[in-house]
Design a protein around this motif. Structure first.
Motif, mmCIF file in Angstrom:
data_model
loop_
_atom_site.group_PDB
_atom_site.id
_atom_site.type_symbol
_atom_site.label_atom_id
_atom_site.label_comp_id
_atom_site.label_asym_id
_atom_site.label_seq_id
_atom_site.Cartn_x
_atom_site.Cartn_y
_atom_site.Cartn_z
ATOM 1 N N ILE A 68 0.886 -1.019 0.180
ATOM 2 C CA ILE A 68 0.111 0.077 0.356
ATOM 3 C C ILE A 68 0.633 1.433 -0.329
ATOM 4 O O ILE A 68 0.610 2.215 -0.379
ATOM 5 C CB ILE A 68 -1.392 0.166 1.607
ATOM 6 C CG1 ILE A 68 -2.043 -1.290 1.233
ATOM 7 C CG2 ILE A 68 -1.514 1.483 1.550
ATOM 8 C CD1 ILE A 68 -3.111 -1.397 2.786
ATOM 9 N N SER A 69 1.547 0.962 0.469
ATOM 10 C CA SER A 69 2.150 2.103 0.920
ATOM 11 C C SER A 69 3.735 2.887 -0.489
ATOM 12 O O SER A 69 2.980 3.812 -0.728
ATOM 13 C CB SER A 69 3.569 2.065 1.620
ATOM 14 O OG SER A 69 4.782 3.397 1.994
ATOM 15 N N PRO A 70 4.296 2.316 -1.171
ATOM 16 C CA PRO A 70 4.352 2.173 -2.545
ATOM 17 C C PRO A 70 3.413 2.998 -3.483
ATOM 18 O O PRO A 70 3.753 3.879 -4.588
ATOM 19 C CB PRO A 70 5.437 1.254 -2.928
ATOM 20 C CG PRO A 70 4.657 -0.332 -2.243
ATOM 21 C CD PRO A 70 4.850 0.613 -0.526
ATOM 22 N N PHE A 71 2.590 2.266 -3.421
ATOM 23 C CA PHE A 71 1.389 2.765 -4.580
ATOM 24 C C PHE A 71 0.775 4.515 -3.836
ATOM 25 O O PHE A 71 0.905 4.888 -4.908
ATOM 26 C CB PHE A 71 0.294 1.821 -4.185
ATOM 27 C CG PHE A 71 -0.344 0.586 -4.932
ATOM 28 C CD1 PHE A 71 -1.066 0.806 -6.301
ATOM 29 C CD2 PHE A 71 1.091 -0.404 -4.792
ATOM 30 C CE1 PHE A 71 -0.899 -0.554 -7.381
ATOM 31 C CE2 PHE A 71 0.606 -1.462 -5.746
ATOM 32 C CZ PHE A 71 -0.621 -1.573 -6.678
ATOM 33 N N ALA A 72 0.750 4.286 -2.493
ATOM 34 C CA ALA A 72 -0.054 5.998 -2.394
ATOM 35 C C ALA A 72 1.447 7.241 -1.965
ATOM 36 O O ALA A 72 1.354 7.720 -3.002
ATOM 37 C CB ALA A 72 0.121 5.843 -0.695
ATOM 38 N N GLN A 73 3.073 6.420 -2.477
ATOM 39 C CA GLN A 73 3.970 7.165 -2.925
ATOM 40 C C GLN A 73 3.326 6.850 -4.355
ATOM 41 O O GLN A 73 3.751 8.946 -5.047
ATOM 42 C CB GLN A 73 5.326 6.661 -2.510
ATOM 43 C CG GLN A 73 6.075 6.599 -1.267
ATOM 44 C CD GLN A 73 7.223 5.401 -1.109
ATOM 45 O OE1 GLN A 73 7.018 4.780 -1.785
ATOM 46 N NE2 GLN A 73 8.513 5.946 0.166
ATOM 47 N N MET A 110 6.902 0.121 -12.503
ATOM 48 C CA MET A 110 8.277 -0.112 -11.712
ATOM 49 C C MET A 110 8.703 0.828 -10.808
ATOM 50 O O MET A 110 9.237 2.088 -11.674
ATOM 51 C CB MET A 110 9.932 -0.574 -11.995
ATOM 52 C CG MET A 110 9.053 -2.842 -12.472
ATOM 53 S SD MET A 110 10.269 -3.762 -12.685
ATOM 54 C CE MET A 110 11.066 -3.465 -14.316
ATOM 55 N N LYS A 111 9.003 1.080 -9.724
ATOM 56 C CA LYS A 111 10.108 2.177 -8.929
ATOM 57 C C LYS A 111 11.596 1.898 -8.833
ATOM 58 O O LYS A 111 11.973 1.420 -7.747
ATOM 59 C CB LYS A 111 8.923 2.190 -7.469
ATOM 60 C CG LYS A 111 9.255 0.769 -6.120
ATOM 61 C CD LYS A 111 8.827 0.924 -4.768
ATOM 62 C CE LYS A 111 9.419 -0.363 -3.727
ATOM 63 N NZ LYS A 111 9.156 0.528 -2.819
ATOM 64 N N THR A 112 11.969 1.765 -9.392
ATOM 65 C CA THR A 112 13.434 1.831 -10.276
ATOM 66 C C THR A 112 14.439 2.572 -10.775
ATOM 67 O O THR A 112 13.138 3.258 -11.083
ATOM 68 C CB THR A 112 13.458 0.576 -9.872
ATOM 69 O OG1 THR A 112 14.970 0.327 -9.837
ATOM 70 C CG2 THR A 112 13.283 -0.220 -11.254
ATOM 71 N N CYS A 113 14.859 2.799 -11.145
ATOM 72 C CA CYS A 113 15.714 3.429 -12.326
ATOM 73 C C CYS A 113 16.811 2.934 -12.830
ATOM 74 O O CYS A 113 17.240 2.238 -12.321
ATOM 75 C CB CYS A 113 16.130 5.418 -11.885
ATOM 76 S SG CYS A 113 17.039 4.884 -10.474
ATOM 77 N N GLY A 119 11.028 5.718 -10.915
ATOM 78 C CA GLY A 119 12.328 6.293 -10.384
ATOM 79 C C GLY A 119 11.916 5.261 -8.778
ATOM 80 O O GLY A 119 11.753 4.843 -8.466
ATOM 81 N N PRO A 120 12.979 5.509 -8.244
ATOM 82 C CA PRO A 120 13.403 4.707 -6.392
ATOM 83 C C PRO A 120 12.369 5.439 -5.470
ATOM 84 O O PRO A 120 11.591 4.778 -4.773
ATOM 85 C CB PRO A 120 14.639 5.513 -6.100
ATOM 86 C CG PRO A 120 15.085 6.081 -7.158
ATOM 87 C CD PRO A 120 14.099 6.409 -8.441
ATOM 88 N N VAL A 173 17.008 15.449 -10.157
ATOM 89 C CA VAL A 173 16.823 14.416 -10.922
ATOM 90 C C VAL A 173 15.306 13.702 -10.576
ATOM 91 O O VAL A 173 14.997 12.667 -11.201
ATOM 92 C CB VAL A 173 18.238 13.469 -9.991
ATOM 93 C CG1 VAL A 173 18.227 11.411 -10.545
ATOM 94 C CG2 VAL A 173 19.624 13.228 -10.694
ATOM 95 N N GLN A 174 15.444 13.808 -9.593
ATOM 96 C CA GLN A 174 13.745 13.320 -8.904
ATOM 97 C C GLN A 174 12.156 13.500 -9.811
ATOM 98 O O GLN A 174 11.475 12.967 -9.907
ATOM 99 C CB GLN A 174 13.878 13.002 -7.296
ATOM 100 C CG GLN A 174 14.184 12.405 -6.409
ATOM 101 C CD GLN A 174 15.003 10.856 -6.608
ATOM 102 O OE1 GLN A 174 13.923 10.236 -7.020
ATOM 103 N NE2 GLN A 174 16.397 11.141 -6.969
ATOM 104 N N LYS A 175 12.956 14.929 -10.022
ATOM 105 C CA LYS A 175 11.456 14.905 -10.729
ATOM 106 C C LYS A 175 12.141 15.110 -12.422
ATOM 107 O O LYS A 175 10.135 14.781 -12.893
ATOM 108 C CB LYS A 175 11.860 16.777 -10.529
ATOM 109 C CG LYS A 175 11.181 17.915 -9.444
ATOM 110 C CD LYS A 175 11.430 19.331 -9.430
ATOM 111 C CE LYS A 175 11.227 19.626 -8.056
ATOM 112 N NZ LYS A 175 10.850 20.878 -8.210
ATOM 113 N N GLY A 176 13.181 14.611 -13.063
ATOM 114 C CA GLY A 176 13.223 13.972 -14.239
ATOM 115 C C GLY A 176 12.818 12.361 -14.101
ATOM 116 O O GLY A 176 12.201 12.133 -14.887
ATOM 117 N N PHE A 177 12.844 12.201 -12.785
ATOM 118 C CA PHE A 177 11.894 10.352 -12.796
ATOM 119 C C PHE A 177 11.017 10.722 -13.084
ATOM 120 O O PHE A 177 10.191 10.249 -13.959
ATOM 121 C CB PHE A 177 12.815 10.138 -11.708
ATOM 122 C CG PHE A 177 13.819 9.621 -11.896
ATOM 123 C CD1 PHE A 177 14.468 8.513 -12.399
ATOM 124 C CD2 PHE A 177 14.030 9.286 -10.239
ATOM 125 C CE1 PHE A 177 15.806 8.467 -13.126
ATOM 126 C CE2 PHE A 177 16.131 9.192 -10.888
ATOM 127 C CZ PHE A 177 16.043 8.324 -11.277
#
Length: 475
Positions: free
Chosen positions: A26-31, A227-230, A253-254, A450-454
């Protein structure tokens, strides 16, 4: 339909989120939800599905995005032997978690009715419910499978090459990487005890599809995989997955955790502040990883042997006799010997605030992705002590490929570790150079550009996928 908040009518796109009923999912879905509704001027609104009993906690997780998110409760049908009112794996034994899958499968008519009513652009779903594809596709709704595990875990366990000819692998087979797996990976082979643990993915319970079969059905039936990765972190595994799956891979992104809110409680702040900077070892294993008596005993004796101050959090499954379980894990005489420098606790703590306290210098954890990132961005040295399934894969990638953290040495046949192994891992992590490449990765995670780019690239690819059959507002 009943919701907690009303979505923004101005949003051009509509996504339904449907995670498995475990807060580690649930947490990564919320993120991901917070990312979707915050980028590109709030282009998307989100409807978030979960069991009714989870709604207050999920609504709190999404409070800052409440104007663009609707949290919709699902009523879980009765399942024999499943405790009444159960709404997440945090409340259940391992067997109860299998029964919860039966209950979630039985929500199919509710989910079908909601999708038919809402007609969203896409539904983002989890591994446990591949049937979402069968419900969504006839409605013209894109079904996107969100893999919340690392790309390395996905690539090692769940690809078609893992079961050539449809034959289930033996524990011996699982110890070796599947055909075509990146040859220079630290995961070319894994120890016997880890292979035995991962064999769970191929076991059937109550006549249901096993976890591997559910994964396979998810990416076969979906329009794409999120996927929550890069590529910076897991490029070879992502490339391997792309070849194995043959579906679009959308990388979010992560997904770095947001900074903690509020001040650290006085009792912890006062105690931690009595020690010099970077002196304290903090050990915590999340809300759904539970240490056995033997493991907890060796951990505590190992931390005692470091001669450093330490704070340990040990938690237990819901319904357990917490006091009895807690006392069983404390070695005789330990509390007296470490009085003043060692604190043992059970229950929730402000983990991110504790990690960011100047006195905390080392973080012993179970190698959950979010935990590792939290420790890194707080500036802590990391000691990795994985206890189950994907945590083993994560630890290998973090420590041996990305050079983040020190793994606790273990016996290959059964995974046993002793107090000396814990002591030595902490010493190695805290020694000069013990941070490895942690500083490089900390800067990477904290780089706002970087994070905004992802996020921007993910949104671009998502819109492109939806544009294929979507409405004109994706042009």
């Amino acid at each position: 339909m009943s919701g907690v908040e009303n979505g923004s009518a101005a949003a051009a796109g509509h996504i339904v989120m449907f995670p498995w009923l475990a807060f580690g999912h649930i947490s990564p879905f919320a993120q991901l939800t917070r990312m979707l509704v915050s980028v590109d001027g709030g282009f998307f609104r989100v409807t978030f599905l979960t069991a009714a009993g989870n709604v207050p906690r999920v609504a709190a997780m999404l409070a800052e995005a409440a104007s663009s998110v609707t949290v919709v409760p699902l009523d879980l049908p009765h399942v024999s032997c499943l405790p009444a009112g159960a709404s997440s794996t945090a409340e259940l034994s391992a067997d109860g978690a299998e029964l919860l899958k039966i209950a979630v499968d039985a929500t199919r008519p509710q989910v079908a009715a909601l999708l038919a009513e809402l007609r969203p652009d896409a539904v983002v779903f989890d591994f446990a419910m591949p049937w979402v594809c069968d419900v969504a596709t006839p409605l013209g709704v894109k079904a996107l499978f969100f893999n919340v595990y690392s790309a390395a875990t996905f690539a090692f366990i769940f690809v078609p090459a893992r079961c050539p000819g449809g034959l289930l692998p033996s524990v011996h087979d699982i110890a070796a990487a599947p055909v075509g797996f990146p040859s220079d990976s630290a995961l070319a082979t894994i120890p016997a005890y880890q292979a035995a643990d991962l064999s769970y993915a191929f076991q059937r319970f109550y006549g249901m599809p096993n976890v591997y079969d559910r994964f396979l059905a998810c990416f076969k039936g979906s329009a794409g995989v999120v996927m929550k990765t890069c590529t910076e972190m897991e490029g070879p595994y992502i490339n391997y997955l792309s070849a194995q799956i043959g579906k679009p891979l959308l990388l979010a992104g992560p997904v770095v955790p947001e900074p903690p809110q509020g001040e650290l409680e006085e009792r912890w702040s006062s105690w931690l502040s009595s020690f010099p900077n970077n002196a304290v070892v903090f050990a915590s294993f999340g809300s759904e990883t539970f240490l056995s008596v033997a493991a907890a005993t060796e951990l505590l004796l190992g931390l005692e042997a470091t001669n450093r101050p330490f704070l340990v959090v040990l938690n237990f499954p819901k319904g357990a006799d917490t006091e009895s379980e807690f006392r069983a894990r404390i070695p005789p005489g330990l509390e007296e010997r470490v009085k003043g420098r060692g604190v043992l606790h059970t229950g929730w703590v402000q983990q991110q605030q504790i990690l960011r306290h100047p006195s905390v210098g080392c973080y012993v954890n179970h190698s959950g992705f979010s935990s590792v990132v939290e420790g890194l961005i707080a500036g802590c040295r990391l000691v990795l002590l994985p206890m189950k399934t994907d945590q083993y894969i994560n630890a290998a990638v973090f420590a041996r490929e990305l050079h983040i953290g020190v793994e606790v040495a273990r016996r290959s046949e059964d995974g046993w570790f002793g107090r000396d192994d814990v002591r030595d891992a902490v010493a190695a992590a805290m020694a000069p150079g013990g941070e490895g490449e942690g500083m490089k990765w900390r800067e990477f995670f904290l780089d706002d550009a970087v994070q905004k780019g992802f996020a921007a690239e993910f949104l671009r690819e998502l819109k492109g996928l939806l544009r294929a059959t979507g409405p004109n507002n994706y042009n």
